[in-house]
Design an enzyme around this catalytic site. Structure first.
Site, mmCIF file in Angstrom:
data_model
loop_
_atom_site.group_PDB
_atom_site.id
_atom_site.type_symbol
_atom_site.label_atom_id
_atom_site.label_comp_id
_atom_site.label_asym_id
_atom_site.label_seq_id
_atom_site.Cartn_x
_atom_site.Cartn_y
_atom_site.Cartn_z
ATOM 1 N N ASP A 72 -2.357 -0.702 13.714
ATOM 2 C CA ASP A 72 -1.660 -1.898 13.248
ATOM 3 C C ASP A 72 -1.406 -2.886 14.379
ATOM 4 O O ASP A 72 -1.048 -4.042 14.124
ATOM 5 C CB ASP A 72 -0.337 -1.527 12.570
ATOM 6 C CG ASP A 72 -0.514 -1.144 11.116
ATOM 7 O OD1 ASP A 72 -1.629 -1.327 10.582
ATOM 8 O OD2 ASP A 72 0.453 -0.653 10.497
ATOM 9 N N GLY A 124 0.811 -1.213 0.000
ATOM 10 C CA GLY A 124 0.000 0.000 0.000
ATOM 11 C C GLY A 124 0.840 1.256 0.000
ATOM 12 O O GLY A 124 0.487 2.264 -0.623
#
Length: 412
Positions: free
Chosen positions: A297, A81
């Site tokens: 995350d 990403g």
């Protein structure tokens, strides 16, 4: 025991981009060597920015020209990403034709805010279905000026635009609005300043970046704080002690704040100037709600071990985690339920109740963080967890399984 945690993906790929945009040769020391960073490095090479590896990949030398790339190229972003969000703004400041593409997983991830921002700056773009990849960019430089950016889905769009801003003819003044994962923007700005950028941020959140070339820099990559969350959590649930050298009070990574969450579960946590140590201190304590929006995350690391706590744990602020490599909120709920754990899911939250996990095969969804999180649960309750895709950890922590075994299963 000291854990061998690889370098930060977030730092490595930001440093590769900044070094590519700098005037001269920069040295990135102790880079993360993983699928995502190798994809980023190869994409730069395709764009005409050479990256030379030192012996054993102990360092990477990046030769930039102080401007955007030129020519024609087809950069392949794989699953990364950061490559899909950082490279197009950089390429737009150059001159040429660039076709960005990636895996089916990456094609499904949103790009709309970045595309809208680049169009507002005058870039000539042809996005793929749903405003995603493949993305065709006809670059002719970027004037710059004032810009508003929707950063409610991902901070990576804003980071990509900020890092390209010094190469724009007028620089950039960005109004951010709603912003997720603020620590990653702080990281981006700190690294830009290390490369000589002139950056100012006002009280209303407007960020101004002046036009000027970056300076080539020699810099060392910290261990990855997100990856460290797994060894810290493993210490907490096994009663062991783990130290991660290189992660301390001066760290640029917001995800080191995960250890503050572990402290709430009862673990003993010590953060020093150059290292962080976590020691398990008996059964985990629950009965709290924690907003993990800025360290999303690591929310999966907590969710995976939450069944071992003595009371429910609720995680909030993670709606944007549904737009990562997988719908991480749904995937965690699905897998916890497969383990027989009562779990309540909301748009931006997850509540996990205490329970004894039963054996289950974990659906990783090609998501490295799902695999590593549930590996920690399996370590705490042996025989409980098997992974349908154990090798997906190569995205950020290729030696993860070996390191967990060394720290917690092979140690005396």
């Amino acid at each position: 025991m000291a854990a061998r945690v690889p370098g930060s993906k977030s730092l490595t790929n930001r440093l590769l981009l900044l070094a590519a945009a700098a005037d001269g040769t920069s040295t990135v020391r102790a880079p993360l060597v993983s699928e995502d960073t190798v994809a980023f490095r190869q994409a730069l090479d395709v764009c005409g920015i050479p990256v030379q590896a030192g012996p054993g990949d102990t360092f990477w030398k990046v030769t930039g020209t102080g401007r955007g790339p030129t020519g024609s190229a087809r950069p392949w972003c794989a699953d990364a990403g950061t490559a899909a969000r950082f490279l197009p703004p950089f390429a737009a400041t150059g001159h040429g034709t660039f076709l960005f593409d990636g895996s089916s997983q990456l094609r499904a991830r949103p790009q709309r805010p970045l595309i809208e921002a680049l169009r507002a700056l005058g870039a000539d773009l042809e996005p793929g279905p749903g405003n995603g990849l493949p993305l065709l960019l006809r670059a002719r430089g970027v004037e710059g000026g004032d810009l508003s950016v929707d950063s409610s889905l991902s901070s990576q769009y804003l980071s990509g635009l900020l890092m390209a801003a010094p190469l724009m003819r007028r620089g950039l003044r960005i109004r951010t609005g709603d912003l997720v994962s603020r620590p990653y923007i702080d990281m981006t700005l700190a690294l830009m300043r290390r490369f000589g950028a002139d950056v100012e941020e006002s009280a209303d959140g407007t960020i101004r970046v002046a036009p000027r070339p970056y300076d080539a820099t020699d810099i060392v990559v910290e261990p990855d704080a997100s990856s460290a969350s797994y060894v810290f959590a493993a210490a907490a649930v096994t009663g062991g002690t783990v130290t991660v050298p290189g992660l301390g009070t001066e760290s640029l990574q917001g995800d080191l704040r995960f250890v503050d969450v572990l402290r709430r579960t009862g673990a003993d946590v010590r953060v020093g100037p150059t290292a962080t140590t976590v020691t398990g201190n008996g059964p985990l304590r629950g009965g709290f709600t924690v907003d993990m929006g800025e360290i999303s995350d690591t929310f999966m690391t907590l969710a995976a071990i939450a069944p071992l706590a003595d009371a429910p744990i609720t995680i909030t602020g993670v709606a944007h985690a549904r737009l990562k490599e997988s719908d991480r909120v749904a995937a965690m709920a699905e897998n916890l339920r497969a383990c027989g754990i009562e779990t309540a899911e909301g748009p931006d939250r997850l509540t996990i109740h205490p329970g004894t996990p039963r054996p289950a095969r974990i659906a990783c969804h090609r998501d490295h963080r799902i695999a590593m999180s549930f590996s920690v649960l399996g370590l705490a309750v042996p025989g409980t967890v098997s992974l349908d895709d154990p090798d997906c950890v190569a995205k950020t922590f290729p030696e993860f399984h070996d390191e967990i075994r060394r720290l917690f299963q092979d140690s005396p």
